[in-house]
Motif scaffolding. Structure first.
Motif, short mmCIF file in Angstrom:
data_model
loop_
_atom_site.label_atom_id
_atom_site.label_comp_id
_atom_site.label_asym_id
_atom_site.label_seq_id
_atom_site.Cartn_x
_atom_site.Cartn_y
_atom_site.Cartn_z
N ARG A 156 25.31 -13.04 21.72
CA ARG A 156 24.87 -13.95 22.71
C ARG A 156 24.58 -12.95 23.90
NH1 ARG A 156 29.22 -16.46 20.43
NH2 ARG A 156 28.96 -18.74 20.10
N GLU A 157 24.42 -11.69 23.84
CA GLU A 157 23.85 -10.78 24.76
C GLU A 157 23.23 -9.69 24.20
OE1 GLU A 157 27.56 -8.82 26.36
OE2 GLU A 157 28.37 -10.49 27.40
N PRO A 158 22.05 -10.40 24.00
CA PRO A 158 20.92 -9.53 22.98
C PRO A 158 20.40 -8.39 23.69
CG PRO A 158 20.12 -11.67 23.97
CD PRO A 158 21.39 -11.74 23.94
N ASP A 159 20.39 -8.21 25.21
CA ASP A 159 19.99 -7.11 25.61
C ASP A 159 21.14 -5.92 25.45
OD1 ASP A 159 17.48 -8.22 26.51
OD2 ASP A 159 18.42 -8.71 28.67
N ALA A 160 22.00 -6.18 25.49
CA ALA A 160 23.31 -5.29 25.24
C ALA A 160 23.10 -4.70 23.87
CB ALA A 160 24.23 -5.75 25.72
N VAL A 161 22.99 -5.42 22.85
CA VAL A 161 22.74 -5.26 21.58
C VAL A 161 21.98 -4.34 21.23
CG1 VAL A 161 22.31 -6.03 19.22
CG2 VAL A 161 23.90 -7.32 20.75
N ILE A 162 20.51 -4.69 21.82
CA ILE A 162 19.43 -3.66 21.57
C ILE A 162 19.24 -2.33 22.29
CG2 ILE A 162 16.83 -3.55 22.20
CD1 ILE A 162 17.38 -5.27 20.06
N GLU A 163 19.96 -2.46 23.64
CA GLU A 163 20.24 -1.26 24.36
C GLU A 163 20.99 -0.17 23.73
OE1 GLU A 163 21.98 0.39 28.65
OE2 GLU A 163 21.63 -1.81 28.26
N GLY A 164 22.26 -0.65 22.96
CA GLY A 164 23.08 0.13 22.27
C GLY A 164 22.31 0.48 20.85
N ALA A 165 21.80 -0.23 20.25
CA ALA A 165 21.14 0.20 18.98
C ALA A 165 20.11 1.27 19.24
CB ALA A 165 20.41 -1.09 18.45
N ARG A 166 19.64 1.19 20.25
CA ARG A 166 18.42 2.37 20.66
C ARG A 166 18.92 3.71 20.65
NH1 ARG A 166 13.70 0.29 22.62
NH2 ARG A 166 13.72 -1.74 23.38
N ALA A 167 20.27 3.85 20.67
CA ALA A 167 20.79 5.23 20.67
C ALA A 167 20.66 5.62 19.07
CB ALA A 167 22.25 5.10 21.03
N VAL A 168 20.54 4.98 18.34
CA VAL A 168 20.53 5.20 16.84
C VAL A 168 19.03 4.85 16.38
CG1 VAL A 168 21.60 5.13 14.29
CG2 VAL A 168 23.14 5.09 16.53
N LEU A 169 18.51 3.80 16.56
CA LEU A 169 17.30 3.33 15.91
C LEU A 169 16.11 3.63 16.65
CD1 LEU A 169 18.57 -0.09 14.68
CD2 LEU A 169 18.64 2.11 13.41
N ASP A 170 15.13 3.95 16.02
CA ASP A 170 13.67 4.18 16.76
C ASP A 170 13.00 2.91 16.67
OD1 ASP A 170 10.99 4.99 17.49
OD2 ASP A 170 10.92 6.26 16.06
N PHE A 171 12.75 2.37 17.89
CA PHE A 171 12.28 0.79 18.00
C PHE A 171 10.83 0.95 18.01
CE2 PHE A 171 16.37 -0.30 18.44
CZ PHE A 171 16.53 -1.65 18.38
N THR A 172 10.08 1.93 17.98
CA THR A 172 8.70 2.09 17.31
C THR A 172 8.34 2.04 16.16
OG1 THR A 172 8.70 4.73 17.23
CG2 THR A 172 8.40 3.72 19.62
N ARG A 173 9.38 1.88 15.15
CA ARG A 173 9.31 1.85 13.77
C ARG A 173 10.08 0.68 13.50
NH1 ARG A 173 12.35 5.68 11.49
NH2 ARG A 173 11.32 5.34 9.77
N PRO A 174 9.64 -0.11 12.31
CA PRO A 174 10.15 -1.28 11.83
C PRO A 174 11.73 -1.38 11.43
CG PRO A 174 8.28 -0.92 10.75
CD PRO A 174 8.44 0.11 11.20
N VAL A 175 12.38 -2.51 12.04
CA VAL A 175 13.73 -2.56 12.10
C VAL A 175 13.96 -3.82 11.23
CG1 VAL A 175 15.86 -3.05 13.08
CG2 VAL A 175 14.26 -1.45 13.95
#
Length: 267
Positions: free
Chosen positions: A132-151
């Protein structure tokens, strides 16, 4: 019970993740979870089969995605670890695969160490956050995942706990909007389409216990994939989505499994 309750753990009420663990034969649950689980079994004895079929879908979908070049996964609503976990399936095919698990349950956090043993070439991480807090999820995931490539976004057996009035479709749209072209949504969802009477009784029991269950029709489930290119066979009963990629779950042949699964690509 192998895990110890944390200060945040409410052992007076059943919890979906712990009930799911009980259905799968796990030990990370409490008497209140088993009691509610047994009440669900009284309504439909195949509930543990449904849990295993959901898990098997995740394995098959992860294999399909990895075999088609996906190397990054964001798994929201992870639940209590049950082997093989998503990263083990993906990294068995592509050792460099990177996986972020996300859940808001303190019990899952207590067992998150089991999720962090991946290959040296890849990466696994656990993020305590709420869908329910998608911005926090994405922000945390950016530390590991490269969001310029498919996820690949995994929402397995999760959104039927989020009703429309809580913005379920908007949450999925918001998450997908931050993923690049070529990303995927893999998802399963319970339905009342095949067992209306049992499903109505289950919703009533769970609601009384403080658990929201928003069962959706095939059309309601398909709406989550609006704008995505569905992977064949499209929206399917869970165990009928690419069965050749996995093994038959004992008991799944005894009638229609009341749930849908699908994988869609962001164009």
């Amino acid at each position: 019970m192998t895990g110890r309750p944390t200060d945040e753990t409410d052992t007076s009420r059943p919890h979906p993740a712990r009930m799911y663990d009980w259905y799968l034969g796990g030990k990370d649950n409490y008497p209140v979870d088993e009691e509610m689980g047994r009440q669900m079994l009284a309504l439909d004895p195949r509930v543990p089969v449904m849990a295993r079929v959901n898990r098997a879908f995740m394995h098959r979908a992860t294999r399909w995605l990895t075999e088609h070049g996906v190397r990054q996964f964001l798994d929201i609503g992870t639940g209590i670890p049950t082997e093989p976990n998503l990263h083990q399936v993906a990294q068995a095919i592509a050792p460099g695969a990177r996986v972020v698990y996300c859940d808001n349950d303190p019990v899952v956090l207590a067992h998150s160490a089991a999720l962090l043993h991946g290959t040296p070439e890849g990466a696994t991480a656990y993020l305590q956050a709420d869908v329910r807090e998608p911005d926090a999820v994405i922000e945390g995931a950016r530390a590991v995942l490269d969001f310029t490539r498919p996820v690949a976004l995994s929402l397995v057996a999760l959104l039927h706990f989020v009703p429309d009035e809580d913005g379920a479709h908007e949450l999925v749209d918001g998450l997908l909007s931050q993923l690049p072209t070529g990303s995927y949504l893999m998802m399963t969802h319970a339905t009342a389409d095949f067992t209306p009477e049992e499903s109505t009784a289950a919703v009533e029991k769970l609601t009384a216990a403080g658990i929201t269950l928003a069962l959706r029709s095939r059309t309601g489930f398909a709406r989550f994939f609006t704008g995505l290119d569905l992977v064949e066979p499209g929206v399917a009963v869970i165990d009928r989505w690419h069965p050749e990629l996995g093994e038959v779950v004992p008991g799944q042949e005894d009638g229609v499994i009341p749930g849908y699964g699908a994988v869609g690509r962001k164009p």
